[in-house]
Design a protein around this motif. Structure first.
Motif, PDB file in Angstrom:
ATOM      1  N   ALA A  48       0.825  -1.211   0.000  1.00 39.28           N
ATOM      2  CA  ALA A  48       0.000   0.000   0.000  1.00 39.28           C
ATOM      3  C   ALA A  48       0.860   1.263   0.000  1.00 39.28           C
ATOM      4  O   ALA A  48       2.026   1.235   0.379  1.00 39.28           O
ATOM      5  CB  ALA A  48      -0.914  -0.004   1.216  1.00 39.28           C
ATOM      6  N   ASP A  49       0.258   2.357  -0.393  1.00 33.59           N
ATOM      7  CA  ASP A  49       0.895   3.671  -0.415  1.00 33.59           C
ATOM      8  C   ASP A  49       1.113   4.129   1.036  1.00 33.59           C
ATOM      9  O   ASP A  49       0.144   4.333   1.773  1.00 33.59           O
ATOM     10  CB  ASP A  49      -0.058   4.618  -1.149  1.00 33.59           C
ATOM     11  N   SER A  98       3.004   4.780 -13.040  1.00 31.51           N
ATOM     12  CA  SER A  98       3.100   3.329 -12.866  1.00 31.51           C
ATOM     13  C   SER A  98       2.968   2.551 -14.178  1.00 31.51           C
ATOM     14  O   SER A  98       3.715   1.600 -14.419  1.00 31.51           O
ATOM     15  CB  SER A  98       2.055   2.845 -11.856  1.00 31.51           C
ATOM     16  N   LEU A  99       2.043   2.943 -15.039  1.00 35.39           N
ATOM     17  CA  LEU A  99       1.825   2.188 -16.284  1.00 35.39           C
ATOM     18  C   LEU A  99       2.971   2.413 -17.263  1.00 35.39           C
ATOM     19  O   LEU A  99       3.374   1.495 -17.983  1.00 35.39           O
ATOM     20  CB  LEU A  99       0.504   2.592 -16.936  1.00 35.39           C
ATOM     21  N   ALA A 100       3.503   3.638 -17.270  1.00 33.96           N
ATOM     22  CA  ALA A 100       4.609   3.946 -18.180  1.00 33.96           C
ATOM     23  C   ALA A 100       5.850   3.169 -17.763  1.00 33.96           C
ATOM     24  O   ALA A 100       6.538   2.583 -18.597  1.00 33.96           O
ATOM     25  CB  ALA A 100       4.885   5.445 -18.163  1.00 33.96           C
ATOM     26  N   GLU A 101       6.127   3.136 -16.465  1.00 34.33           N
ATOM     27  CA  GLU A 101       7.347   2.477 -15.993  1.00 34.33           C
ATOM     28  C   GLU A 101       7.338   0.975 -16.255  1.00 34.33           C
ATOM     29  O   GLU A 101       8.342   0.399 -16.655  1.00 34.33           O
ATOM     30  CB  GLU A 101       7.529   2.735 -14.490  1.00 34.33           C
ATOM     31  N   ARG A 102       6.209   0.348 -16.047  1.00 36.41           N
ATOM     32  CA  ARG A 102       6.141  -1.108 -16.157  1.00 36.41           C
ATOM     33  C   ARG A 102       5.942  -1.591 -17.595  1.00 36.41           C
ATOM     34  O   ARG A 102       6.494  -2.596 -17.992  1.00 36.41           O
ATOM     35  CB  ARG A 102       5.007  -1.618 -15.266  1.00 36.41           C
ATOM     36  N   TYR A 103       5.103  -0.863 -18.342  1.00 35.39           N
ATOM     37  CA  TYR A 103       4.730  -1.366 -19.675  1.00 35.39           C
ATOM     38  C   TYR A 103       5.077  -0.392 -20.805  1.00 35.39           C
ATOM     39  O   TYR A 103       4.715  -0.638 -21.956  1.00 35.39           O
ATOM     40  CB  TYR A 103       3.230  -1.669 -19.730  1.00 35.39           C
ATOM     41  N   GLY A 104       5.727   0.723 -20.470  1.00 37.95           N
ATOM     42  CA  GLY A 104       6.031   1.712 -21.505  1.00 37.95           C
ATOM     43  C   GLY A 104       4.777   2.305 -22.115  1.00 37.95           C
ATOM     44  O   GLY A 104       4.785   2.732 -23.270  1.00 37.95           O
ATOM     45  N   PHE A 105       3.714   2.341 -21.341  1.00 41.19           N
ATOM     46  CA  PHE A 105       2.451   2.860 -21.869  1.00 41.19           C
ATOM     47  C   PHE A 105       2.331   4.344 -21.595  1.00 41.19           C
ATOM     48  O   PHE A 105       2.407   4.777 -20.456  1.00 41.19           O
ATOM     49  CB  PHE A 105       1.280   2.128 -21.228  1.00 41.19           C
ATOM     50  N   ASP A 106       2.140   5.142 -22.648  1.00 41.58           N
ATOM     51  CA  ASP A 106       1.924   6.574 -22.421  1.00 41.58           C
ATOM     52  C   ASP A 106       0.488   6.908 -22.782  1.00 41.58           C
ATOM     53  O   ASP A 106       0.154   7.183 -23.913  1.00 41.58           O
ATOM     54  CB  ASP A 106       2.923   7.426 -23.212  1.00 41.58           C
ATOM     55  N   GLY A 107      -0.362   6.820 -21.799  1.00 41.48           N
ATOM     56  CA  GLY A 107      -1.792   7.079 -22.026  1.00 41.48           C
ATOM     57  C   GLY A 107      -2.038   8.568 -22.121  1.00 41.48           C
ATOM     58  O   GLY A 107      -2.447   9.192 -21.160  1.00 41.48           O
ATOM     59  N   THR A 108      -1.789   9.119 -23.306  1.00 41.70           N
ATOM     60  CA  THR A 108      -1.888  10.570 -23.442  1.00 41.70           C
ATOM     61  C   THR A 108      -3.337  11.047 -23.427  1.00 41.70           C
ATOM     62  O   THR A 108      -3.629  12.109 -22.919  1.00 41.70           O
ATOM     63  CB  THR A 108      -1.223  11.038 -24.755  1.00 41.70           C
ATOM     64  N   ASP A 109      -4.243  10.238 -23.957  1.00 34.79           N
ATOM     65  CA  ASP A 109      -5.635  10.718 -24.072  1.00 34.79           C
ATOM     66  C   ASP A 109      -6.585   9.887 -23.212  1.00 34.79           C
ATOM     67  O   ASP A 109      -7.691   9.591 -23.605  1.00 34.79           O
ATOM     68  CB  ASP A 109      -6.075  10.681 -25.538  1.00 34.79           C
ATOM     69  N   GLY A 110      -6.133   9.471 -22.040  1.00 31.24           N
ATOM     70  CA  GLY A 110      -6.973   8.634 -21.198  1.00 31.24           C
ATOM     71  C   GLY A 110      -6.859   7.212 -21.724  1.00 31.24           C
ATOM     72  O   GLY A 110      -6.786   6.994 -22.919  1.00 31.24           O
ATOM     73  N   ARG A 131      -1.173  -7.136  -8.154  1.00 30.33           N
ATOM     74  CA  ARG A 131      -1.317  -7.754  -6.824  1.00 30.33           C
ATOM     75  C   ARG A 131       0.017  -8.074  -6.180  1.00 30.33           C
ATOM     76  O   ARG A 131       0.131  -8.111  -4.958  1.00 30.33           O
ATOM     77  CB  ARG A 131      -2.127  -9.048  -6.931  1.00 30.33           C
ATOM     78  N   ARG A 132       1.010  -8.354  -6.992  1.00 27.49           N
ATOM     79  CA  ARG A 132       2.336  -8.657  -6.444  1.00 27.49           C
ATOM     80  C   ARG A 132       3.119  -7.391  -6.123  1.00 27.49           C
ATOM     81  O   ARG A 132       4.265  -7.462  -5.683  1.00 27.49           O
ATOM     82  CB  ARG A 132       3.121  -9.511  -7.443  1.00 27.49           C
ATOM     83  N   GLY A 133       2.541  -6.234  -6.393  1.00 31.34           N
ATOM     84  CA  GLY A 133       3.206  -4.971  -6.076  1.00 31.34           C
ATOM     85  C   GLY A 133       4.172  -4.509  -7.142  1.00 31.34           C
ATOM     86  O   GLY A 133       4.968  -3.595  -6.918  1.00 31.34           O
ATOM     87  N   LEU A 134       4.118  -5.116  -8.318  1.00 33.45           N
ATOM     88  CA  LEU A 134       5.104  -4.783  -9.352  1.00 33.45           C
ATOM     89  C   LEU A 134       4.831  -3.434 -10.008  1.00 33.45           C
ATOM     90  O   LEU A 134       5.672  -2.913 -10.728  1.00 33.45           O
ATOM     91  CB  LEU A 134       5.154  -5.894 -10.416  1.00 33.45           C
ATOM     92  N   LEU A 135       3.650  -2.861  -9.760  1.00 32.04           N
ATOM     93  CA  LEU A 135       3.377  -1.524 -10.304  1.00 32.04           C
ATOM     94  C   LEU A 135       3.657  -0.447  -9.265  1.00 32.04           C
ATOM     95  O   LEU A 135       3.438   0.733  -9.519  1.00 32.04           O
ATOM     96  CB  LEU A 135       1.940  -1.441 -10.807  1.00 32.04           C
ATOM     97  N   GLY A 136       4.108  -0.851  -8.080  1.00 30.22           N
ATOM     98  CA  GLY A 136       4.414   0.114  -7.035  1.00 30.22           C
ATOM     99  C   GLY A 136       3.493  -0.072  -5.845  1.00 30.22           C
ATOM    100  O   GLY A 136       2.660  -0.979  -5.824  1.00 30.22           O
ATOM    101  N   ARG A 137       3.688   0.776  -4.851  1.00 32.11           N
ATOM    102  CA  ARG A 137       2.848   0.706  -3.645  1.00 32.11           C
ATOM    103  C   ARG A 137       1.639   1.599  -3.868  1.00 32.11           C
ATOM    104  O   ARG A 137       1.759   2.820  -3.931  1.00 32.11           O
ATOM    105  CB  ARG A 137       3.674   1.128  -2.434  1.00 32.11           C
ATOM    106  N   ILE A 138       0.489   0.957  -3.980  1.00 31.36           N
ATOM    107  CA  ILE A 138      -0.707   1.653  -4.448  1.00 31.36           C
ATOM    108  C   ILE A 138      -1.891   1.382  -3.527  1.00 31.36           C
ATOM    109  O   ILE A 138      -2.134   0.246  -3.117  1.00 31.36           O
ATOM    110  CB  ILE A 138      -1.025   1.204  -5.888  1.00 31.36           C
TER     111      ILE A 138
END
Ligand SMILES: Nc1nc2c(ncn2[C@@H]2O[C@H](COP(=O)(O)OP(=O)(O)OP(=O)(O)O)[C@@H](O)[C@H]2O)c(=O)[nH]1
Ligand SMILES: [Mg+2]
Length: 275
Positions: free
Chosen positions: A63-64, A212-224, A261-268
Motif C-alpha cells: 500500500a501507499d 506506474s503504467l509507463a514504468e512497467r509497460y512503456g504505456f503513455d496514455g496521453t488521451d486517457g 497484486r504482487r506490487g510490481l506496479l508500485g505501492r498503491i
C-alpha cells in the motif's frame, strides 16, 4: 456490473461472526491496507457492538505509505486502535499480542484471552496468524477461499487466536467496491471479467499513479486509457499473441492484474480516507 455477487453472503458473514462472538474477548478486524474502506464489512459496527476491537491493516508493504498513515489516523479518530502490518516480513506483527492483551484486559480472570480474526477472503488472516505464532499453524494460499472452517491457534500460554473463513458482502451503494475487491484478489478470478476489471484499474492508475503504467509497460496514455489500447500494449510488450498474431487481451488482463497484486506496479492504495 462486471463482478457478480452471490446472494446470501451478507447473512453468512453476519452469522459466522455472531456465532463466535460470544466465545472471544477481542476481535481483530483485518483489512487490506490497499482498500481500507472497500475491504470492510459495512455492518461490522452493528455486528460487533461494544466488543473490544483492534483494526489491523495488512499487506501494508503493497500500500501507499502516506495513505496508510492517513487511514490509521482516520480509524483512531473513529475510536478504534489500529496499526499497519506486513505479515509476509513480520513487520508490525510483534506489537499485536500486547495490544490484544490490552484490549482484552476485562477478561483477566480467564486462563487465556481469546481473539477472533475476521476479514474478507485472501486478506491474509491465516498468514497473519502464522506470523504471530511463528510457525505454520494454518493453511494459507494465494487465492480467496482457502480457509474452510474455523481453527483455534494458541499463540502463547494466555493468548488464543481464532482463524475464520473469509467472507464478502454486497455493497450496492458503490459499484467501485466490487472492482477494487476483484483487482486486489478478494474475488475468485473465474467469476469476473478480467478485461473489464483490468481496464478499470488501468484508468484508475492513470489518474492517480500516472507513472506506474509507463514504468512497467512503456504505456503513455496521453488521451486517457482507451478500453483496449492499454491491454493491447501489455499483450504486445509481453508477447501474448493469439491466432494470426492478434494480441490476446484476456491473457494480458490477467497478467496485469496479477502483477498489480504482487506490487510490481508500485505501492498503491485504491481507497482514499474520507475528508
Ligand atoms: N505482500 C503481502 N502478502 C501477504 C501478506 N499477508 C498475506 N499475504 C499473502 O496473501 C495471500 C493470502 O493469505 P491467506 O492468509 O491464505 O489469506 P486468508 O485471509 O486466510 O484467506 P481465506 O482463508 O481464503 O479467507 C497469501 O498468498 C500470502 O502470501 C502481507 O502482509 N503482504
Ligand atoms: Mg485463511
Amino acid at each position: 456490473m462486471p463482478v457478480h455477487w452471490f446472494p446470501g453472503h451478507m447473512a453468512k458473514a453476519r452469522r459466522l461472526v455472531q456465532e463466535n462472538l460470544k466465545l472471544v474477548d477481542v476481535v481483530i478486524e483485518l483489512l487490506d491496507a490497499r482498500i481500507p474502506y472497500s475491504s470492510r464489512n459495512p455492518l461490522i459496527n452493528e455486528i460487533l457492538g461494544s466488543k473490544p476491537r483492534l483494526v489491523v491493516l495488512n499487506k501494508a508493504d503493497l500500500a501507499d505509505p502516506a495513505l496508510t498513515r492517513e487511514w490509521l489516523k482516520w480509524y483512531e479518530k473513529q475510536g478504534f486502535p489500529s496499526l499497519a502490518v506486513d505479515s509476509l516480513r513480520r513487520q508490525g506483527t510483534e506489537q499485536v499480542p500486547a495490544l490484544v492483551r490490552e484490549r482484552g484486559k476485562g477478561a483477566s480472570q480467564k486462563p487465556a484471552i481469546r481473539c477472533m480474526v475476521v476479514g474478507i477472503p485472501n486478506v491474509g488472516k491465516s498468514f497473519f496468524i502464522n506470523a504471530l505464532a511463528r510457525r505454520k499453524a494454518t493453511r494459507t494460499g494465494d487465492r480467496p477461499g482457502v480457509t474452510r472452517g474455523k481453527q483455534w491457534v494458541r499463540l502463547e500460554r494466555d493468548l488464543e487466536l481464532l482463524d475464520t473463513p473469509g467472507v464478502l458482502w454486497p455493497r450496492y451503494e458503490d459499484p467501485k467496491v466490487a472492482l477494487k475487491l476483484a483487482a486486489t484478489g478478494a474475488i475468485k478470478e473465474e467469476i469476473y471479467d478480467a478485461a473489464e476489471v483490468a481496464t478499470w484499474l488501468a484508468r484508475w492508475l492513470e489518474q492517480h499513479y500516472p507513472a506506474s503504467l509507463a514504468e512497467r509497460y512503456g504505456f503513455d496514455g496521453t488521451d486517457g486509457v482507451g478500453a483496449h489500447r492499454f491491454l493491447e500494449c501489455v499483450a504486445r510488450k509481453r508477447n501474448m499473441l493469439g491466432p494470426g498474431g492478434a494480441p490476446d487481451l484476456y491473457r494480458a488482463a490477467l497478467h496485469f492484474l496479477r502483477e498489480f497484486r504482487r506490487g510490481l506496479l508500485g505501492r498503491i492504495t485504491l481507497d482514499f480516507p474520507p475528508r
